[in-house]
Scaffold this motif. Structure first.
Motif, PDB file in Angstrom:
ATOM      1  N   GLN A 133     106.552  19.693 -24.483  1.00 39.43           N
ATOM      2  CA  GLN A 133     105.658  20.708 -25.040  1.00 39.43           C
ATOM      3  C   GLN A 133     104.254  20.143 -25.265  1.00 39.43           C
ATOM      4  O   GLN A 133     103.252  20.794 -24.960  1.00 39.43           O
ATOM      5  CB  GLN A 133     106.222  21.233 -26.366  1.00 39.43           C
ATOM      6  CG  GLN A 133     105.380  22.357 -26.987  1.00 39.43           C
ATOM      7  CD  GLN A 133     106.006  22.903 -28.250  1.00 39.43           C
ATOM      8  OE1 GLN A 133     107.141  22.598 -28.576  1.00 39.43           O
ATOM      9  NE2 GLN A 133     105.266  23.733 -28.973  1.00 39.43           N
ATOM     10  N   GLU A 134     104.177  18.912 -25.786  1.00 40.57           N
ATOM     11  CA  GLU A 134     102.874  18.266 -25.990  1.00 40.57           C
ATOM     12  C   GLU A 134     102.166  18.060 -24.660  1.00 40.57           C
ATOM     13  O   GLU A 134     100.956  18.293 -24.535  1.00 40.57           O
ATOM     14  CB  GLU A 134     103.062  16.916 -26.685  1.00 40.57           C
ATOM     15  CG  GLU A 134     103.514  17.004 -28.138  1.00 40.57           C
ATOM     16  CD  GLU A 134     103.830  15.648 -28.729  1.00 40.57           C
ATOM     17  OE1 GLU A 134     103.708  15.504 -29.952  1.00 40.57           O
ATOM     18  OE2 GLU A 134     104.210  14.739 -27.957  1.00 40.57           O
ATOM     19  N   ILE A 135     102.905  17.620 -23.659  1.00 42.63           N
ATOM     20  CA  ILE A 135     102.320  17.362 -22.345  1.00 42.63           C
ATOM     21  C   ILE A 135     101.847  18.666 -21.706  1.00 42.63           C
ATOM     22  O   ILE A 135     100.764  18.729 -21.104  1.00 42.63           O
ATOM     23  CB  ILE A 135     103.334  16.643 -21.434  1.00 42.63           C
ATOM     24  CG1 ILE A 135     103.680  15.267 -22.028  1.00 42.63           C
ATOM     25  CG2 ILE A 135     102.784  16.488 -20.021  1.00 42.63           C
ATOM     26  CD1 ILE A 135     104.844  14.577 -21.341  1.00 42.63           C
ATOM     27  N   LEU A 154     103.766   9.352 -19.866  1.00 45.72           N
ATOM     28  CA  LEU A 154     103.708   9.943 -21.209  1.00 45.72           C
ATOM     29  C   LEU A 154     105.100  10.125 -21.801  1.00 45.72           C
ATOM     30  O   LEU A 154     105.305   9.936 -23.006  1.00 45.72           O
ATOM     31  CB  LEU A 154     102.975  11.286 -21.154  1.00 45.72           C
ATOM     32  CG  LEU A 154     101.466  11.208 -20.868  1.00 45.72           C
ATOM     33  CD1 LEU A 154     100.897  12.606 -20.670  1.00 45.72           C
ATOM     34  CD2 LEU A 154     100.735  10.485 -21.994  1.00 45.72           C
ATOM     35  N   ARG A 155     106.064  10.492 -20.964  1.00 46.76           N
ATOM     36  CA  ARG A 155     107.441  10.622 -21.436  1.00 46.76           C
ATOM     37  C   ARG A 155     107.980   9.273 -21.895  1.00 46.76           C
ATOM     38  O   ARG A 155     108.685   9.182 -22.907  1.00 46.76           O
ATOM     39  CB  ARG A 155     108.333  11.209 -20.337  1.00 46.76           C
ATOM     40  CG  ARG A 155     108.040  12.658 -20.017  1.00 46.76           C
ATOM     41  CD  ARG A 155     108.440  13.572 -21.164  1.00 46.76           C
ATOM     42  NE  ARG A 155     109.905  13.704 -21.256  1.00 46.76           N
ATOM     43  CZ  ARG A 155     110.549  14.102 -22.348  1.00 46.76           C
ATOM     44  NH1 ARG A 155     109.865  14.355 -23.456  1.00 46.76           N
ATOM     45  NH2 ARG A 155     111.865  14.227 -22.347  1.00 46.76           N
ATOM     46  N   GLU A 156     107.648   8.213 -21.153  1.00 40.61           N
ATOM     47  CA  GLU A 156     108.087   6.870 -21.549  1.00 40.61           C
ATOM     48  C   GLU A 156     107.511   6.482 -22.902  1.00 40.61           C
ATOM     49  O   GLU A 156     108.125   5.713 -23.645  1.00 40.61           O
ATOM     50  CB  GLU A 156     107.659   5.854 -20.490  1.00 40.61           C
ATOM     51  CG  GLU A 156     108.423   5.967 -19.181  1.00 40.61           C
ATOM     52  CD  GLU A 156     107.872   5.033 -18.125  1.00 40.61           C
ATOM     53  OE1 GLU A 156     106.853   4.345 -18.404  1.00 40.61           O
ATOM     54  OE2 GLU A 156     108.438   4.991 -17.015  1.00 40.61           O
ATOM     55  N   ARG A 157     106.338   7.019 -23.218  1.00 41.14           N
ATOM     56  CA  ARG A 157     105.693   6.704 -24.502  1.00 41.14           C
ATOM     57  C   ARG A 157     106.175   7.616 -25.623  1.00 41.14           C
ATOM     58  O   ARG A 157     105.682   7.538 -26.743  1.00 41.14           O
ATOM     59  CB  ARG A 157     104.175   6.800 -24.361  1.00 41.14           C
ATOM     60  CG  ARG A 157     103.572   5.671 -23.541  1.00 41.14           C
ATOM     61  CD  ARG A 157     102.079   5.910 -23.353  1.00 41.14           C
ATOM     62  NE  ARG A 157     101.464   4.768 -22.697  1.00 41.14           N
ATOM     63  CZ  ARG A 157     100.827   3.792 -23.326  1.00 41.14           C
ATOM     64  NH1 ARG A 157     100.758   3.800 -24.652  1.00 41.14           N
ATOM     65  NH2 ARG A 157     100.269   2.800 -22.668  1.00 41.14           N
ATOM     66  N   ARG A 166     103.138  11.350 -12.073  1.00 41.93           N
ATOM     67  CA  ARG A 166     103.143   9.959 -12.549  1.00 41.93           C
ATOM     68  C   ARG A 166     102.643   9.886 -13.986  1.00 41.93           C
ATOM     69  O   ARG A 166     103.155   9.123 -14.807  1.00 41.93           O
ATOM     70  CB  ARG A 166     102.277   9.084 -11.633  1.00 41.93           C
ATOM     71  CG  ARG A 166     102.893   8.798 -10.275  1.00 41.93           C
ATOM     72  CD  ARG A 166     102.218   7.599  -9.613  1.00 41.93           C
ATOM     73  NE  ARG A 166     100.814   7.871  -9.329  1.00 41.93           N
ATOM     74  CZ  ARG A 166     100.371   8.342  -8.171  1.00 41.93           C
ATOM     75  NH1 ARG A 166     101.227   8.625  -7.193  1.00 41.93           N
ATOM     76  NH2 ARG A 166      99.078   8.537  -7.958  1.00 41.93           N
ATOM     77  N   ILE A 167     101.616  10.683 -14.292  1.00 40.65           N
ATOM     78  CA  ILE A 167     101.079  10.703 -15.651  1.00 40.65           C
ATOM     79  C   ILE A 167     102.135  11.223 -16.623  1.00 40.65           C
ATOM     80  O   ILE A 167     102.354  10.654 -17.701  1.00 40.65           O
ATOM     81  CB  ILE A 167      99.821  11.596 -15.712  1.00 40.65           C
ATOM     82  CG1 ILE A 167      98.722  11.033 -14.814  1.00 40.65           C
ATOM     83  CG2 ILE A 167      99.323  11.724 -17.143  1.00 40.65           C
ATOM     84  CD1 ILE A 167      97.611  12.023 -14.543  1.00 40.65           C
ATOM     85  N   GLY A 190     108.520   7.962  -9.838  1.00 38.81           N
ATOM     86  CA  GLY A 190     109.472   7.124 -10.553  1.00 38.81           C
ATOM     87  C   GLY A 190     110.473   7.901 -11.371  1.00 38.81           C
ATOM     88  O   GLY A 190     110.978   7.394 -12.376  1.00 38.81           O
ATOM     89  N   VAL A 191     110.767   9.145 -10.928  1.00 39.60           N
ATOM     90  CA  VAL A 191     111.759   9.965 -11.645  1.00 39.60           C
ATOM     91  C   VAL A 191     112.728  10.553 -10.622  1.00 39.60           C
ATOM     92  O   VAL A 191     112.518  10.454  -9.407  1.00 39.60           O
ATOM     93  CB  VAL A 191     111.079  11.104 -12.437  1.00 39.60           C
ATOM     94  CG1 VAL A 191     110.155  10.534 -13.497  1.00 39.60           C
ATOM     95  CG2 VAL A 191     110.319  12.045 -11.505  1.00 39.60           C
TER      96      VAL A 191
END
Length: 400
Positions: free
Chosen positions: A64-66, A56-59, A51-52, A16-17
Motif C-alpha cells: 500500500q505504501e509503495i 522496497l519490499r526487502e526494506r 526492481r525498485i 529478482g522475484v
C-alpha cells in the motif's frame, strides 16, 4: 533499446522475484500501467520499477505504501536506473586476477580504494573486467604503484562526489518540481528519462574537457614549483612548499541560529563563490568544510595580496576572517597535511571578522611588498601546537 519488451519470466528474473509475484504487483497497481497489457509485454521502465518495488519490499515497506508512492510520482526517479545497463554479473575476483596478472590482494585494495563495496568482487561485470585491464596496462607501463593507489582514491572520492551532486541536483531541480506540479507518475518518468537520456552522453565529454584544462594548469604549476624548490632546497619525496590559507565566516554558528539554516547555507554558497572567483591564477580551493575554505597556492605574495584585497571588498555578513601560513607540507590523495597546514588552521581561529592574520613565514616571503604592512601581534601559543608562532595582522599600507 526503448521499444524492447521482455516476457514475464525474463522480467521476473531481472527484478529478482517470482513471476507470480510480478504478475500480482501489476494487477494490483503496485506497478503502474507500464506494460502493453499482456503477460509477455514488460517494458524496460516496468522492469526498472519492479526492481525498485523488490528493494522496497526487502526494506519492509508495504504494498500500500509503495502503491501510494508510485501514484505521487516519488518512485519515478528510480526509472532512470534503466539507462545504466548493469551487465551480467558472472565474473569473479579470481577471474580478474587471472586475466590481468594482478594479485587478488592488490585488486581488492584498488577496488576498495575506488570506494566500491567488497561484496561485489565476486559479482563482476565485463565492464569491471575491462577497467581492470586498463589498470593493469597502467601499472605494466611502469607507473609507481604507491602513486597509482593515491590516484585511485582521489578518483573514487572526486567522482563519487560528482555523481552524488548530479543525482541530488537532478532530484531537486527536475523531479521535485514535476511532483509539485502534479504530473502523473508515468508521464513524469517519461519526461525524466528523456531529459536524462539527452544529458548523459554529454557528461563524459564535459568532464574530460575540464580534466584536460586542469591537467594543463597543474603541469605548468608543477614546473614552476620544481624551479623554486631547485633554487631553494630539495624537499623530501611527497613534500611540497606552498602557501596555505583558511577562510571562514566569523560568528557563523550564531548567524545560523538567527537567520535560519537555509539563509545560512545560501550565505556560505555566496562566500565560497566569491572566494573561488577572485583567487589568483595559481591558487585553488582544496576543500570546504561547512563555512570554512582551505586554499593552497605556490605564490605566497599573491595569496596574501588576495586575502587582504578580499577582506576590503567583501561586504556581506557575517564577515570573513582569513589565516595564511607558508611552508613545507605533505601531499597525499589530493590533499595537504602536516604541521604547517595545522598552523594555518589555528591562525584563522585567532582572527576576528575582517582580519587577515599571517605567520612570520609569510612576512619573510613578502617583505618587499609596496602596499602591504604587517602589524606585529607577537608570539602566540596556538591550540594543539607545542611552540608559539610569531603572528602579524596584514593590512593595506594606508589603513589605520
Amino acid at each position: 533499446m526503448a521499444d524492447e519488451t521482455l516476457s514475464l519470466k525474463e522480467a521476473a528474473r531481472e527484478a529478482g522475484v517470482k513471476p507470480d509475484t510480478l504478475r500480482r504487483w501489476a494487477k494490483t497497481g503496485v506497478i503502474p500501467e507500464l506494460t502493453n497489457g499482456s503477460g509477455d509485454g514488460w517494458t524496460r521502465p516496468a522492469v526498472a520499477h519492479a526492481r525498485i518495488v523488490a528493494r522496497l519490499r526487502e526494506r519492509g515497506h508495504s504494498l500500500q505504501e509503495i502503491r501510494e508512492a508510485s501514484r505521487q510520482g516519488r518512485l519515478a526517479y528510480g526509472f532512470l536506473e534503466d539507462l545504466f545497463a548493469p551487465g551480467e554479473r558472472r565474473r569473479t575476483l579470481a577471474d580478474m586476477s587471472k586475466e590481468t596478472g594482478l594479485a587478488e590482494a592488490l585488486l581488492d585494495r584498488i577496488w576498495l580504494g575506488l570506494g566500491f563495496p567488497r561484496s561485489e568482487l565476486d559479482q563482476l561485470t565485463e565492464e569491471d573486467m575491462q577497467a581492470a585491464r586498463y589498470i593493469a596496462t597502467v601499472l605494466e607501463a611502469g607507473f609507481p604503484l604507491v602513486a597509482f593507489l593515491q590516484i585511485v582514491r582521489v578518483y573514487g572520492q572526486a567522482l563519487s562526489r560528482i555523481a552524488e551532486a548530479e543525482v541530488r541536483l537532478f532530484h531537486l531541480y527536475v523531479h521535485e518540481p514535476l511532483m509539485r506540479d502534479g504530473v502523473p507518475g508515468l508521464e513524469m518518468a517519461e519526461e525524466m528519462q528523456d531529459l536524462a537520456r539527452d544529458l548523459l552522453p554529454l557528461t563524459s565529454p564535459i568532464m574530460d574537457y575540464v580534466h584536460q584544462r586542469y591537467l594543463q594548469h597543474f603541469v605548468e604549476q608543477d614546473i614552476l614549483g620544481h624551479m623554486e624548490v631547485d633554487l631553494d632546497e630539495k624537499e623530501e619525496l611527497g613534500r611540497v612548499r606552498v602557501a596555505i590559507a583558511f577562510a571562514d565566516l566569523a560568528g557563523y554558528t550564531r548567524y545560523t541560529e538567527e537567520a535560519g539554516e537555509e539563509e545560512a547555507v545560501s550565505t556560505v554558497e555566496r562566500f565560497i563563490d566569491a572566494v573561488s572567483e577572485t583567487l589568483p591564477d595559481d591558487a585553488r580551493v582544496v576543500k570546504t568544510i561547512g563555512d570554512e575554505v582551505m586554499i593552497v597556492a605556490q605564490d605566497v605574495q599573491a595569496l596574501t595580496d588576495w586575502a587582504v584585497g578580499f577582506q576590503r571588498l567583501y561586504r556581506d555578513r557575517p564577515t570573513p576572517r582569513i589565516g595564511v601560513n607558508a611552508g613545507v607540507v605533505l601531499y597525499r590523495d589530493g590533499d595537504y597535511f602536516g604541521r604547517e597546514v595545522n598552523v594555518a588552521a589555528r591562525v584563522v581561529a585567532r582572527a576576528r571578522g575582517g582580519e587577515v592574520i599571517v605567520t612570520d613565514s609569510v612576512v619573510d616571503a613578502v617583505r618587499t611588498s609596496d602596499w602591504l604592512r604587517f602589524e606585529d601581534i607577537g608570539s602566540v601559543k596556538l591550540k594543539g601546537l607545542d611552540q608559539p608562532r610569531l603572528l602579524c595582522r596584514a593590512q593595506i599600507e594606508d589603513e589605520d
